[in-house]
Structure formats: C-alpha cells, structure tokens
Design an enzyme around this catalytic site. Structure first.
Site, mmCIF file in Angstrom:
data_model
loop_
_atom_site.group_PDB
_atom_site.id
_atom_site.type_symbol
_atom_site.label_atom_id
_atom_site.label_comp_id
_atom_site.label_asym_id
_atom_site.label_seq_id
_atom_site.Cartn_x
_atom_site.Cartn_y
_atom_site.Cartn_z
ATOM 1 N N GLY A 729 0.795 -1.206 0.000
ATOM 2 C CA GLY A 729 0.000 0.000 0.000
ATOM 3 C C GLY A 729 0.838 1.272 0.000
ATOM 4 N N VAL A 733 8.713 -2.289 -3.172
ATOM 5 C CA VAL A 733 9.874 -2.743 -2.427
ATOM 6 C C VAL A 733 10.923 -3.241 -3.422
ATOM 7 C CG1 VAL A 733 10.679 -4.178 -0.545
ATOM 8 C CG2 VAL A 733 8.296 -3.470 -0.641
ATOM 9 N N ASP A 845 -1.246 -2.734 10.705
ATOM 10 C CA ASP A 845 -1.459 -3.378 9.401
ATOM 11 C C ASP A 845 -0.865 -4.772 9.381
ATOM 12 O OD1 ASP A 845 -2.362 -3.654 6.833
ATOM 13 O OD2 ASP A 845 -0.730 -2.508 5.915
#
Ligand SMILES: *[C@@H]1O[C@H](CO)[C@@H](O)[C@H](O)[C@H]1NC(C)=O
Ligand SMILES: *[C@@H]1O[C@H](CO)[C@@H](O)[C@H](O)[C@H]1NC(C)=O
Length: 995
Positions: A729, A733, A845
């Site tokens: 989100g 990466v 999260d």
C-alpha cells in the site's frame, strides 16, 4: 672451304639446338612460374591491405625457397579462400574476411583461370578498376556490401561468361553502363542500394537469360524502359525507391514467370496497365507509394497465385473490384491512402488466408464484407477514415490471432460485442469517432495483452468497468467524449505502464483516486469536462513524467497541491473552471518546462507567484478568481492589500511571511536528504532477546546519508522495476545489493505524510530504527530527497508469508510445526511492541504481506508503526489502518486504532496460517458459533496432510486463541502479552521433545 662450310653448318646446327634447348628450358620454367606468379601477385595484393591483422589471411604467406609445398600444389592453392584447378587459381572467395583495402593492386592479368570471385562483405573501397574486364573467364562476380565508389566500369561488359553479378550495397554512382546488355549469359544482376543515377539503359532488355534483376534504392531518373518486358525468364524485378517517373509499361505484362514485382516508392504515374493481370505467376506485387491514378484493373482477379498486394499511398479511384474476391491465396492486401469509393468486395478472405487488410483513409461506403466475420486468420485490419457503416455488434467474429484492429472515424453504430473479449491477442483496438452506444462489456477485461484502447468520441455510456484494471500492459487509454458516468475506478491505478490517459468530456463524478499516482511514465493526463469533485489528490504530484495535465471544468476544491512542484516535465497545466482555493503554490512557477498554465475561474487568492511559468501569463489564464494579485495587466498589484478588510489582510500577511520561510526550510530539508538512524535517542527498552543481530552496516547511513542513498539508487538503477520484489500500500519494495555485498530491502514510498508532521515523522522513524527484536524486520533508516523517500530494511530471503502461500510448492514446505512457529514469532513481536515499548507501538497493518520469512522460516514482522506515519490523508481509507479483511470491525465507527486492532488482525492471521489462505467468510462463523460447530477440516490447509492427533492437540488451543482474538468486542480480546505467554507454554512439538 667446304669443310669450313660443313663446320659452320654444324656449328649453326648446334647453336640452334642449344638455343632451342635453352628456349624450351625457359618455356618450361615459364610454365612453372605461372602459378608462382599467381601466388606472388596475390601476395602483393594482400600487402596493400590496410589491415594486415585479419586472422583469416594468415595462410597468405610466400615461401621463398620452394614453389611447391609437400602436396606438390602451387602454394596459393593452400591459402585461405582459394580453390585451384590444374594448379591455377579458379576460385577466390574472401567473403566476410574483414579485408580493408582497394582493388588497385589486384592481379587482374595474373589470374587467367579465375572463374569465381567473391569479395562480398568486406571493407573494400576506391573504384572498380577497368582491368576487371581482363578476368575473361569469370562466371561469378560478387563485390557487394563493400564501399566501392564512383562508376561501374563499362569494361565489365567484356565478362560475357558471367552468370552472376552482384554489386549491391556499395556507394557506386554514375550511370548504369549500357554494356551490361552484352552479358548474354547473366542470370542474376543486383545493383541495389547504391547511388546510381541516370536512366535505366534499354539494353538491359538484351540480357535475355536474366532471372533476377534488382536496382532498387538508387537515384535513377526517367521511366521504366519497356524493353524490360523482353526479359521473358525474369522471376524477380526490383525497381523500388529509385526515383523513377512515367507510367508502368504495359510490356511488363509479358513477364509471365515473374513472381515478385517491386515498384514501390517511385514517382510512377498514370494508371495500372490492365496487362499486369497477365502476370500469372505473380505472388508479390508492391506498387505502393507512387502517384498512380485510375482504378484497379478487374484483370487483377486473374492473379490466382497472388499472396501480397500493396497499392497503398497512391491516387487510385473507383471501387475496389469485386474480382479481388477471387484471389484465394491472398494473405496481405493494402489499399489504404487512396481515393477508393463504393463498397468493399463482398468475398474477401474466401479461403481464410487473409492476415493483413488495410483500406484506411479512402472514401469507402457500405458495410464490412460479410466474409470477414469468419476470417479467423486476420492479424491486422484497418478500416479507419472511411464512411463505412453498419451495426458493429453484428459484423465481427472471433479472431484468435488478431493483434490490431482499427475501425475509427467511420459511421459504425450499435454496441460493442462481448465477443471482442475472445480476441485475446489484441494489442490495439481503435474504434474512436463512430456512433457506438451501450457500455464497455466487462469481457474487455480478458484482453490482457491490450496496449492501446481508443473508444473516444462515441456515445458510450454506463460506468467504466473495473475489469479494465486487468489490462496491466495498457499504454494508452482514451475514452474521452463519451457519456460515461460514475466514479473513476480505483483499479485504473493498476495500469502502471500507462503513458496516456484521457477520460475527458464525460460525466464522471466523485473524487479522483489517489492511486493514479502510480503511473511512472504517464505523459498525458486529461480529466477535463467531468463532474469530478473533492480535493485533487496530492499523489498526482508523483507523475514526474507528465507533460500535459488537464483537470479543468470539474468541481475540484481545496488547494492546488504543492506537490505539483515535483512535475518537472510539465509543459501545460490546466486547472481552470474548478473551485480551487488558497494560494497558487510558488514552486509551480519554478517548473522548468511549464509553458502554459490556466487557473482561471477558481477561488484562488494571493499573489501570482514569480517564475518562468507565469512570465508570459495573460489575464485570460488568471481571471475569474477570488482575489489574485500581481504585476499583470488586468490584476490589481499586490501592494493594494491594505484596502482589503482587516481580517483578510492579517490572514494573507501571515501566509505571505510564513509560507516562504516554511518553504525554504522544508526545501533545504528535502534537498539535503534526511537520514535518520539509531544513534541518538532510545525510546524502546533495550532488547531483552539475546538473538539480536549485530549490524554496524548502517553507520554510514548515519554519517553520510547521501552516499548511502546514492548507493541504493545505483544498486537499483534508480528503482528500475527489474529490482522490484513486491508492492504494498505504501509503495514498491526493491532489492538492493550494496557495495559491501549486504542485501537490503528498500521500500520506496509513494508519498509522505503532511509536511507539517515531518518533524514528528522523523522522530517516529528514528525511534523505530532502535527496535531490535528477532521477530521484527530491522529498519535501518530513512532517506528522503526531492525524488524519492525510502525506508531501508533487512532483506529476508523467502519473502512474505502471503507469497509463500500463493505458491503450492512453497506452501507445502511450511509444515504444521513451521506454521506454529510463525504464529509464535509474530505473537512475540507484537507483545514486545505493545508491552515492552513506551509508549506502545501499534502495528496497524498486520497481514500475511507484512510477515516475512528468513531461510529458517522464522517470522519477521515488517512495517512496524509505519502505517501510522504514512498516507495520513489518503483518499484510500484502508491505508489509514490496515488492509481490508484484517481490520477490526470497531474501527469502522471509532476510527481509533488501539493495540486491540492488532490483536484482531493477529486472529485473522492465525486462521490464515492454518488455512493457507485468508479465512474470509469463516470469520463471522468463528465469531458467532460455539466451539465445535465448524468442521476442523475447513480450517486447515488442504495442501498439507491432515495433522496427526498429537499435532491436533497443539493446533486446537491456538485456534481457540484465534477465536478470542476475533471477538467483536475489543475489550473481550486478550492482550498480546497474554497470547505470547500462552503460546510459549503451549505443548512443544513432538519432535522437539527429543532434543
Ligand atoms: C564463398 O564462401 C561463402 C561461405 O564461406 C559461401 O557462402 C559462398 O557461396 C562462397 N562463394 C562462392 C562464389 O563460392
Ligand atoms: C529524381 O529525378 C528527377 C528527374 O526526374 C531529378 O530532377 C531529381 O534530382 C531526382 N532526385 C534524386 C534524389 O535523384
């Protein structure tokens, strides 16, 4: 006297005898020398080469002593590229031997038996010497692909034994010698790709055995000589791109053996002779790009072997003859860019062989030929720019090979058929500027190879289907000028390769999704003339490649995002006719390429910033705002502020003073690159865990953040998607291998939280870098520059738990024991953050995407605390606290994140770890029913063996913990401390008892 006379006679006789002997000796020597001369002469030529290092020619050496080698052959016969017959050079083949030199020292008169001379593909230059005419036995002469210049020597006409003459791909100029007409045996003649000028000599027509004649790509002039029609054996004729004028001689119709005719790219005029219909062997006819007029002869219907017909880019008129429907072998047919009128032949594609069909840019009327509906061989078809009509939903079938279809700019009506969704090789579909109605069928989402979809300027309606989000290779999406309504689907943000997105002139409403900021290459973004509202997402400021940004004629409100100052490639910005308020961000004025800006008819106020973008701005681009001021004709100067009401003045003054100062501070902050590290404050208690990994790597990040940042940029090639290992989100990466060989995971953030929070943010990140726990992914630091904000983490080999579950092979390796260990690891990490840190850190999260695995399948929780810091005011609510499917139910009404939210997500995670995928609809059942109501089998991963009783005894208590975590009432959920302790004391695995 007589004896004297006799003596004299004898003497004479002996003298004559001696002379004879001497002469015959010389003769004999002379015969032996012929080959020696060949070798010496060839060697002499070799010594003239500019490059002596060509390894192929190392065998070209003269042996001084003996003219004959061991095999008794003359020495040149053993050299590379030379073949002898009867001790004399017959064939010289140095093709592609890197020879750089001239033919000035070539032994033209020393090779009396040379029949084959192949010097093609070298770097020979200079002129072709006229002595070439001495090689009277030549059958084969190939000098192609060199750099010979100047004229072709007319002496070449002496080589009457030639069968093959290739002079193509040189820099020959001058005219084509008429003497070529003497080469009565010639079968192959290629002169193409030179700079030959003048007319084609009619004598070419005398080379009666010619099979192959190519003269394309020269600067010839004049017409095609009708004498070419005498070449009765000719199979291939190439005269394209030679600047030829005049009309096509009807005599070409005599070439009944011709299979290939290339006349394209000339200035040929007049009509196509009817006689070309006699070319009964023709397979390829290319007459395109000339100035041909008249209509296509109906005799073309007789060209029964024709596969390829190019007539495009001429001035042809009339209708395309129905007779072309008889061409059963036709594969390629290009008629575009002419003035053809009337209906298309009805019978096209009679045998299902047509792959390429182009009739665009003509004056065609009527319908698409009925046969085309079943022409499943089609690969490319272009009908655009005609007046074709008919109901689009009825005329097309399913084309499994179709790549490209262009129906734009016609009068097609009806709806888009869902069957398009079965043309799954389509990369381009263009149906712009027609009268299409109805909506886009969701089946368009199956066209996963689609690169370009242009449905603009039709009467399409309905919502933009979310299935378009599947089309991840899309480069251009143009739906402008239709009647689409509803919101802009978030999924469009998945089309990350987009270069061009135009949804203007529709009736779209609602906000612009923030995830449109993912487009890394987008250069055009147009949402003008819709009913879009709310704030302009600041993520638009991430579209650093965007050149044209048009959001005009909507209902956007709020301020112009200062992030627009990042749009370094912006050339035109139109924000006019919205309800934008506040000041025009100063940094927009500094954008280097911004040529045109329009902010008229908003509620903007304050000074028009000074800078390049506003240098030539006119009042038309600024008018209709609340209170803009500046040194522009039609605006009041900013000095007149004092005349305004006091309240406003104060407000403005503060802004005027504070903003530049704040801006300057932030700018220097950002430009310098901000690096946080663990050196300073300690907030979390020291790790109690003995397994903390040693790591002094990032000391460099502490002291020289810029160098660190540069190193990461280099290692990832400035975040090239090649190095991308995942996407979450917050951003992508990347895997970066540093100079020290250490591998790190670099999380590149889409954007940061509000700049006002920057200090707090930096403090938070700073604290997070201090956390050391064996089950928490180490955060090494944070770097921020104008272009990128990155978080640098430890790299974990096996990636995320979600990824492992996704691949059956990997999931099977995660046995029950490893899964229980993962749950324990996550529990320890959460417990540590909730209870051993002060103040507690909530993850916010927890999902299987954030649990990373190392080589030993040990769990490491990543992204601790960053959820809170990032995307603070994102339009995407889930980013505020977690991911859909993991977020605690109370969050929906409290909007408050507590440790109990993490506990809930942890409960979901336990069930996911056991089931191998998200438990989804099992959650409500786990929440409501009494224990025992659910079949245990439903809760477990079917890919693993059903656990033995001993293992079940370990799993069951953990499932009970999961149920308690999933309690709807947050207060009834256990703490992570409690969970972590219970898991620690739980029964060890059977195998562990042995240790
Ligand atoms: C010369 O040699 C090349 C390959 O080495 C061959 O393809 C070509 O046909 C030869 N030319 C002649 C005239 O023998
Ligand atoms: C083409 O031919 C015309 C005469 O027909 C000549 O004037 C012109 O220079 C030629 N162009 C080139 C590029 O050779």
């Amino acid at each position: 006297m007589s004896s004297l006379a006799v003596e004299k006679n004898i003497f004479s006789f002996i003298l004559v005898l001696l002379l004879y002997l001497l002469f015959s000796l010389l003769q004999e020597n002379g015969g032996a020398c012929a080959s020696a001369d060949e070798a010496a002469a060839l060697f002499n030529w070799k010594t003239s080469f500019q490059t002596q290092n060509t390894s192929l020619l190392t065998s070209w050496n003269l042996r001084p002593m003996n003219h004959k080698n061991a095999s008794g052959l003359p020495q040149q016969c053993t050299w590379f590229g030379i073949t002898c017959i009867n001790g004399s050079t017959n064939r010289l083949n140095l093709t592609n031997a890197s020879v750089k030199g001239t033919l000035y020292n070539f032994p033209f008169s020393s090779l009396p038996n040379l029949e084959y001379l192949d010097l093609s593909c070298n770097e020979l230059f200079g002129t072709m010497p006229p002595q070439i005419g001495n090689l009277s036995k030549l059958i084969y002469l190939n000098l192609s692909a060199n750099q010979f210049s100047q004229e072709i020597p007319p002496e070449i006409g002496y080589l009457t034994n030639l069968l093959v003459l290739h002079l193509r791909e040189n820099q020959l100029n001058g005219s084509i010698p008429a003497s070529l007409g003497n080469l009565k045996n010639l079968s192959y003649l290629s002169l193409y790709n030179n700079s030959l000028s003048g007319v084609i000599p009619p004598e070419i027509g005398n080379i009666s055995k010619l099979l192959y004649l190519r003269m394309s790509i020269n600067n010839l002039s004049g017409p095609i000589p009708p004498e070419i029609g005498k070449l009765a054996s000719l199979q291939s004729l190439g005269l394209s791109k030679t600047n030829l004028t005049g009309s096509i001689p009807k005599e070409l119709g005599n070439l009944t053996n011709l299979t290939i005719l290339y006349l394209f790219g000339n200035k040929l005029s007049g009509s196509i002779p009817r006689e070309l219909g006699n070319l009964k062997s023709i397979m390829t006819m290319e007459l395109q790009k000339n100035q041909l007029t008249g209509s296509i002869p109906t005799s073309f219907g007789n060209l029964s072997k024709l596969k390829t017909l190019f007539l495009n880019h001429n001035r042809l008129t009339g209708s395309i003859p129905q007779e072309l429907g008889k061409l059963t072998k036709l594969v390629v047919m290009a008629m575009d860019h002419n003035q053809f009128s009337g209906h298309l032949p009805q019978n096209l594609c009679p045998n299902g062989t047509l792959t390429y069909f182009a009739v665009h840019n003509n004056l065609l009327t009527g319908q698409i030929p009925r046969n085309l509906k079943n022409c499943s061989s089609l690969v490319r078809a272009r009908f655009s720019g005609n007046q074709l009509t008919g109901n689009l939903s009825e005329m097309f079938g399913i084309y499994p090979h179709l790549h490209f279809m262009d129906l734009s700019n016609n009068s097609f009506y009806g709806e888009l058929a869902s069957s398009w969704g079965r043309c799954t090789n389509l990369t381009t579909l263009l149906i712009a500027k027609n009268k299409i109605t109805g909506s886009i069928p969701p089946e368009f989402g199956n066209l996963t190879l689609l690169h370009v979809l242009d449905l603009s300027s039709n009467n399409l309606s309905g919502e933009i289907p979310i299935e378009l989000g599947n089309l991840i290779f899309m480069l251009k999406l143009d739906l402008h000028e239709n009647l689409f309504h509803g919101g802009v689907p978030q999924v469009l943000g998945l089309l990350t390769k987009l270069l061009y997105l135009d949804l203007s002139i529709n009736s779209l409403n609602g906000p612009l999704p923030g995830n449109l900021g993912y487009f890394q290459e987008l250069y055009l973004l147009n949402f003008s003339y819709n009913n879009l509202s709310q704030k302009i997402p600041i993520q638009i400021g991430r579209l650093t490649q965007v050149c044209l940004l048009d959001l005009s004629h909507n209902s956007f409100r709020g301020e112009i995002p200062s992030e627009f100052g990042n749009l370094q490639n912006l050339e035109a910005l139109n924000l006019s006719h919205n309800s934008l308020s506040g000041l025009i961000p100063k940094n927009i004025a500094q954008l280097p390429g911004l040529l045109k800006i329009d902010v008229s008819f908003n509620n903007l106020e304050g000074p028009v910033p000074y800078g390049k973008a506003f240098q030539n701005v006119t009042i038309q681009q600024l008018q209709g705002n609340r209170d803009l001021c500046g040194n522009i004709t039609g605006l009041q100067p900013c000095g007149s502020l004092s005349e305004k009401p006091v309240r406003k003045k104060g407000h403005k003054l503060i802004l005027l003073i504070v903003l530049p100062v704040l801006g300057a501070v932030l700018l220097s902050y950002v430009v310098a690159g901000v690096i946080i590290s663990s050196a300073r404050r300690k907030r979390c208690r020291r790790a109690k865990d003995g397994n903390v990994k040693d790591d002094d790597l990032f000391s460099r990040c502490i002291f020289d953040g810029k160098a660190m940042y540069r190193e990461i940029l280099e290692a990832t090639e400035a975040f090239n998607s090649f190095f991308c290992i995942g996407e979450g989100g917050y951003g992508r990466v990347y895997r970066a291998e540093l100079e020290s060989k250490k591998i790190v995971a670099v999380k590149r953030l889409h954007h940061l939280s509000e700049t006002a929070d920057r200090k707090a943010f930096l403090n938070e990140v700073n604290a997070l870098t201090e956390i050391k726990h064996r089950n928490i992914v180490k955060l090494h630091g944070f770097c921020s520059t104008a272009q990128h904000s990155i978080l640098v983490y430890d790299y974990l080999e096996r990636g995320s738990l979600a990824k492992v579950f996704h691949i059956d092979e990997e999931a099977k390796k995660l046995d029950w024991k490893k899964r229980v260990n993962i749950i324990k690891g996550v529990a320890h990490a959460l417990s540590y953050m909730h209870h051993d840190c002060s103040p507690p850190v909530v993850h916010r999260d927890i999902t299987s995407n954030n649990i990373l695995l190392d080589c030993d399948y040990e769990a490491h929780v990543s992204d601790f605390g960053t959820a809170k810091l990032l995307k603070k005011d994102s339009a995407n609510w889930s980013a505020l606290a977690g991911t859909y499917g993991y977020v605690a139910p109370e969050f929906a009404y409290t909007m408050k994140v507590t440790e109990k939210c993490d506990v809930y997500s942890f409960g979901v995670l336990i069930m996911e770890v056991f089931k191998g995928k998200h438990p989804r609809d099992l959650i409500p059942r786990l929440q409501s029913s009494a224990p025992g109501d659910i079949e245990l089998e439903d809760l477990l991963d079917q890919r693993l063996q059903y656990p033995a009783q001993k293992i079940l005894e370990i799993l069951m208590p953990i499932i009970r913990i999961a149920r308690s975590c999933l309690h709807v009432d947050p207060q009834s959920r256990p703490t992570m401390h409690f969970i972590s302790r219970s898991l620690s004391v739980a029964t060890p695995f059977p195998g562990d008892l042995d240790k």
